[in-house]
Motif scaffolding. Sequence first.
Motif, PDB file in Angstrom:
ATOM      1  N   ARG A  14      18.258  -3.845  13.813  1.00 42.51           N
ATOM      2  CA  ARG A  14      17.076  -3.623  14.644  1.00 42.51           C
ATOM      3  C   ARG A  14      16.579  -2.186  14.532  1.00 42.51           C
ATOM      4  O   ARG A  14      15.382  -1.927  14.587  1.00 42.51           O
ATOM      5  N   ARG A  17      15.242  -1.664  10.587  1.00 39.01           N
ATOM      6  CA  ARG A  17      14.080  -2.403  10.099  1.00 39.01           C
ATOM      7  C   ARG A  17      12.786  -1.587  10.223  1.00 39.01           C
ATOM      8  O   ARG A  17      12.050  -1.460   9.234  1.00 39.01           O
ATOM      9  N   PRO A  18      12.464  -1.022  11.394  1.00 38.09           N
ATOM     10  CA  PRO A  18      11.226  -0.211  11.450  1.00 38.09           C
ATOM     11  C   PRO A  18      11.313   1.073  10.630  1.00 38.09           C
ATOM     12  O   PRO A  18      10.304   1.535  10.096  1.00 38.09           O
ATOM     13  N   ARG A  20      12.955   1.442   7.771  1.00 37.78           N
ATOM     14  CA  ARG A  20      12.717   1.066   6.379  1.00 37.78           C
ATOM     15  C   ARG A  20      11.247   0.767   6.136  1.00 37.78           C
ATOM     16  O   ARG A  20      10.697   1.109   5.092  1.00 37.78           O
ATOM     17  N   ARG A  21      10.598   0.126   7.117  1.00 34.89           N
ATOM     18  CA  ARG A  21       9.196  -0.218   6.943  1.00 34.89           C
ATOM     19  C   ARG A  21       8.337   1.038   6.846  1.00 34.89           C
ATOM     20  O   ARG A  21       7.425   1.115   6.023  1.00 34.89           O
ATOM     21  N   ARG A  22       8.626   2.032   7.661  1.00 32.72           N
ATOM     22  CA  ARG A  22       7.838   3.263   7.629  1.00 32.72           C
ATOM     23  C   ARG A  22       8.209   4.141   6.441  1.00 32.72           C
ATOM     24  O   ARG A  22       7.340   4.775   5.842  1.00 32.72           O
ATOM     25  N   GLY A  24       9.296   3.023   3.656  1.00 28.79           N
ATOM     26  CA  GLY A  24       8.904   2.343   2.434  1.00 28.79           C
ATOM     27  C   GLY A  24       7.554   2.794   1.921  1.00 28.79           C
ATOM     28  O   GLY A  24       7.353   2.902   0.707  1.00 28.79           O
ATOM     29  N   PHE A  25       6.607   3.069   2.835  1.00 28.08           N
ATOM     30  CA  PHE A  25       5.286   3.529   2.407  1.00 28.08           C
ATOM     31  C   PHE A  25       5.388   4.883   1.719  1.00 28.08           C
ATOM     32  O   PHE A  25       4.769   5.103   0.660  1.00 28.08           O
ATOM     33  N   THR A 231      -2.636   0.888   0.164  1.00 28.41           N
ATOM     34  CA  THR A 231      -3.105   0.058   1.266  1.00 28.41           C
ATOM     35  C   THR A 231      -3.831  -1.180   0.756  1.00 28.41           C
ATOM     36  O   THR A 231      -3.629  -2.294   1.262  1.00 28.41           O
ATOM     37  N   SER A 234      -1.475  -3.692  -0.826  1.00 31.11           N
ATOM     38  CA  SER A 234      -0.535  -4.303   0.138  1.00 31.11           C
ATOM     39  C   SER A 234      -1.181  -5.417   0.948  1.00 31.11           C
ATOM     40  O   SER A 234      -0.529  -5.986   1.826  1.00 31.11           O
ATOM     41  N   ARG A 236      -2.664  -8.951   2.191  1.00 29.40           N
ATOM     42  CA  ARG A 236      -2.213 -10.338   2.061  1.00 29.40           C
ATOM     43  C   ARG A 236      -3.314 -11.238   2.604  1.00 29.40           C
ATOM     44  O   ARG A 236      -4.182 -10.827   3.335  1.00 29.40           O
TER      45      ARG A 236
END
Length: 238
Positions: A14, A17-18, A20-22, A24-25, A231, A234, A236
């Motif tokens: 938990r 996860r955020p 890695r998401r931030r 990752g950019f 952006t 990315s 979808r």
Amino acid sequence: MMSPAASAASLLARIGRPVRRRAGFLLLMASLGLGVLREAPRGDAWRRPVRAEFRRVLNEATGGGFSTIAVTAALIGLGLVYQAIYWLGEAGQQGIVGTVLVTVLVRELTPVLVGFVLLGRSGMVAIVELGAMQAGDQLRVLQGMGLDPFRLLVLPRVIAFAVSGFTLGIVFVLVALLSGFVAGSLLGVVQLSVFGFLDAVLRAMGARDFLLFPGKLVAIGALVGLTSTITGLSARRG
């Protein structure tokens, strides 16, 4: 009931996860930036479709942002350059006009405003274009045709934005200085010729300014190109 190890793993998931998401950019931006630096000097990367895309994006970014940059620079010239000339003259400090303008206009204000104009005027266009291509699976079509999406879409855009950032930055500084000088001359505030005024500004610039100022413009333009392409790519469906 979950075991302590499972509970710890769930907690770490938990938290991570955020993060890695931030992160990752930023990591994606760094990898694409290194890819651009590696591919840009290679002659085989600049085939005819890539050159055509580069010219198109450069014309849109520079030509499309020219009027916005000119109007913004004229307003800055009236609001900043003229005011600096007037009030420093009232205080008897005409000799530091060049230093003040270099510190505020050249070093700080110009790169930021040029970045905003590039992002708002051309960056959003790139996001929409690439987002539509990504959502419409057109990238797979390009790969099926033997075209590298990185070289065709990312490389020319990043380089074009970097060149456009430098060009628009030089235009911004010149228009701002000249509009402020003209306003001061018409109102009787400036006693120097235009060449003397520009010479005072150039003399206030150190050797580092001649390197850092264009470096900032190129770097900001490249960052706008990288963030716009990431952006857009990315996107979808839905």
